[in-house]
Design a protein around this motif. Structure first.
Motif, mmCIF file in Angstrom:
data_model
loop_
_atom_site.group_PDB
_atom_site.id
_atom_site.type_symbol
_atom_site.label_atom_id
_atom_site.label_comp_id
_atom_site.label_asym_id
_atom_site.label_seq_id
_atom_site.Cartn_x
_atom_site.Cartn_y
_atom_site.Cartn_z
ATOM 1 N N GLU A 208 0.831 -1.213 0.000
ATOM 2 C CA GLU A 208 0.000 0.000 0.000
ATOM 3 C C GLU A 208 0.866 1.264 0.000
ATOM 4 O O GLU A 208 0.570 2.224 -0.712
ATOM 5 C CB GLU A 208 -0.920 0.022 1.222
ATOM 6 C CG GLU A 208 -2.028 -0.998 1.174
ATOM 7 C CD GLU A 208 -2.812 -1.063 2.472
ATOM 8 O OE1 GLU A 208 -4.010 -1.395 2.387
ATOM 9 O OE2 GLU A 208 -2.261 -0.796 3.550
ATOM 10 N N ALA A 209 1.932 1.253 0.785
ATOM 11 C CA ALA A 209 2.837 2.415 0.822
ATOM 12 C C ALA A 209 3.542 2.593 -0.515
ATOM 13 O O ALA A 209 3.688 3.718 -1.006
ATOM 14 C CB ALA A 209 3.854 2.254 1.946
ATOM 15 N N LEU A 210 3.960 1.504 -1.123
ATOM 16 C CA LEU A 210 4.613 1.572 -2.431
ATOM 17 C C LEU A 210 3.660 2.127 -3.475
ATOM 18 O O LEU A 210 4.027 3.017 -4.259
ATOM 19 C CB LEU A 210 5.117 0.193 -2.841
ATOM 20 C CG LEU A 210 5.752 0.087 -4.219
ATOM 21 C CD1 LEU A 210 6.953 1.017 -4.348
ATOM 22 C CD2 LEU A 210 6.147 -1.353 -4.501
ATOM 23 N N ARG A 211 2.430 1.658 -3.499
ATOM 24 C CA ARG A 211 1.439 2.143 -4.470
ATOM 25 C C ARG A 211 1.162 3.636 -4.251
ATOM 26 O O ARG A 211 1.079 4.404 -5.213
ATOM 27 C CB ARG A 211 0.148 1.328 -4.385
ATOM 28 C CG ARG A 211 -0.891 1.735 -5.390
ATOM 29 C CD ARG A 211 -0.444 1.437 -6.812
ATOM 30 N NE ARG A 211 -1.414 1.995 -7.744
ATOM 31 C CZ ARG A 211 -1.110 2.671 -8.832
ATOM 32 N NH1 ARG A 211 0.140 2.861 -9.171
ATOM 33 N NH2 ARG A 211 -2.057 3.146 -9.609
ATOM 34 N N ALA A 212 1.042 4.055 -2.996
ATOM 35 C CA ALA A 212 0.807 5.468 -2.700
ATOM 36 C C ALA A 212 1.987 6.319 -3.165
ATOM 37 O O ALA A 212 1.798 7.409 -3.715
ATOM 38 C CB ALA A 212 0.564 5.659 -1.209
ATOM 39 N N ALA A 213 3.204 5.819 -2.990
ATOM 40 C CA ALA A 213 4.391 6.548 -3.450
ATOM 41 C C ALA A 213 4.408 6.648 -4.970
ATOM 42 O O ALA A 213 4.773 7.687 -5.533
ATOM 43 C CB ALA A 213 5.657 5.863 -2.950
ATOM 44 N N GLN A 214 4.001 5.584 -5.655
ATOM 45 C CA GLN A 214 3.951 5.610 -7.117
ATOM 46 C C GLN A 214 2.945 6.650 -7.604
ATOM 47 O O GLN A 214 3.212 7.391 -8.555
ATOM 48 C CB GLN A 214 3.595 4.216 -7.656
ATOM 49 C CG GLN A 214 4.696 3.209 -7.454
ATOM 50 C CD GLN A 214 4.236 1.774 -7.669
ATOM 51 O OE1 GLN A 214 3.050 1.447 -7.529
ATOM 52 N NE2 GLN A 214 5.175 0.904 -7.994
ATOM 53 N N ILE A 215 1.799 6.723 -6.954
ATOM 54 C CA ILE A 215 0.773 7.698 -7.334
ATOM 55 C C ILE A 215 1.270 9.121 -7.071
ATOM 56 O O ILE A 215 1.185 9.997 -7.932
ATOM 57 C CB ILE A 215 -0.546 7.431 -6.591
ATOM 58 C CG1 ILE A 215 -1.167 6.118 -7.086
ATOM 59 C CG2 ILE A 215 -1.521 8.591 -6.746
ATOM 60 C CD1 ILE A 215 -2.312 5.602 -6.229
ATOM 61 N N ALA A 216 1.801 9.358 -5.862
ATOM 62 C CA ALA A 216 2.289 10.692 -5.508
ATOM 63 C C ALA A 216 3.429 11.114 -6.426
ATOM 64 O O ALA A 216 3.492 12.270 -6.862
ATOM 65 C CB ALA A 216 2.743 10.716 -4.052
ATOM 66 N N SER A 217 4.307 10.187 -6.741
ATOM 67 C CA SER A 217 5.440 10.477 -7.625
ATOM 68 C C SER A 217 4.963 10.891 -9.011
ATOM 69 O O SER A 217 5.456 11.864 -9.585
ATOM 70 C CB SER A 217 6.333 9.243 -7.715
ATOM 71 O OG SER A 217 7.335 9.412 -8.673
#
Length: 83
Positions: free
Chosen positions: A32-41
């Motif tokens: 979930e943290a990785l996916r959120a970072a991908q979206i924010a990035s």
């Protein structure tokens, strides 16, 4: 051009991404943290409108500038962690 690195880290009993000294919200899982970072990035790279900005520097002095909405940073994700 600046580069922002989104680091996936354990945080507050879960997982988060960290940019500079700032943590995201805490997520239950690494994925979930990785996916959120991908979206924010990816959102960080979207151009905006050119507009006037005001900000205060570390010495307490205020500045006014015209910020070019097309001047977006490059981003990357650093993920050395595992679930």
């Amino acid at each position: 051009m600046a580069t922002l690195t989104y680091n996936i880290v354990e945080h507050d009993g879960g997982w988060a991404y960290k940019v500079g000294g700032t943590f995201s919200e805490t997520f239950s899982t690494h994925a979930e943290a990785l996916r959120a970072a991908q979206i924010a990035s990816s959102e960080q790279q979207v151009a905006g409108a050119t507009d006037g900005i005001q900000y205060e520097d570390a010495q307490g002095k205020w500045h006014q500038e015209l910020a070019d909405g097309r001047d977006r940073p490059q981003t990357e994700i650093s993920d050395d962690a595992k679930d």
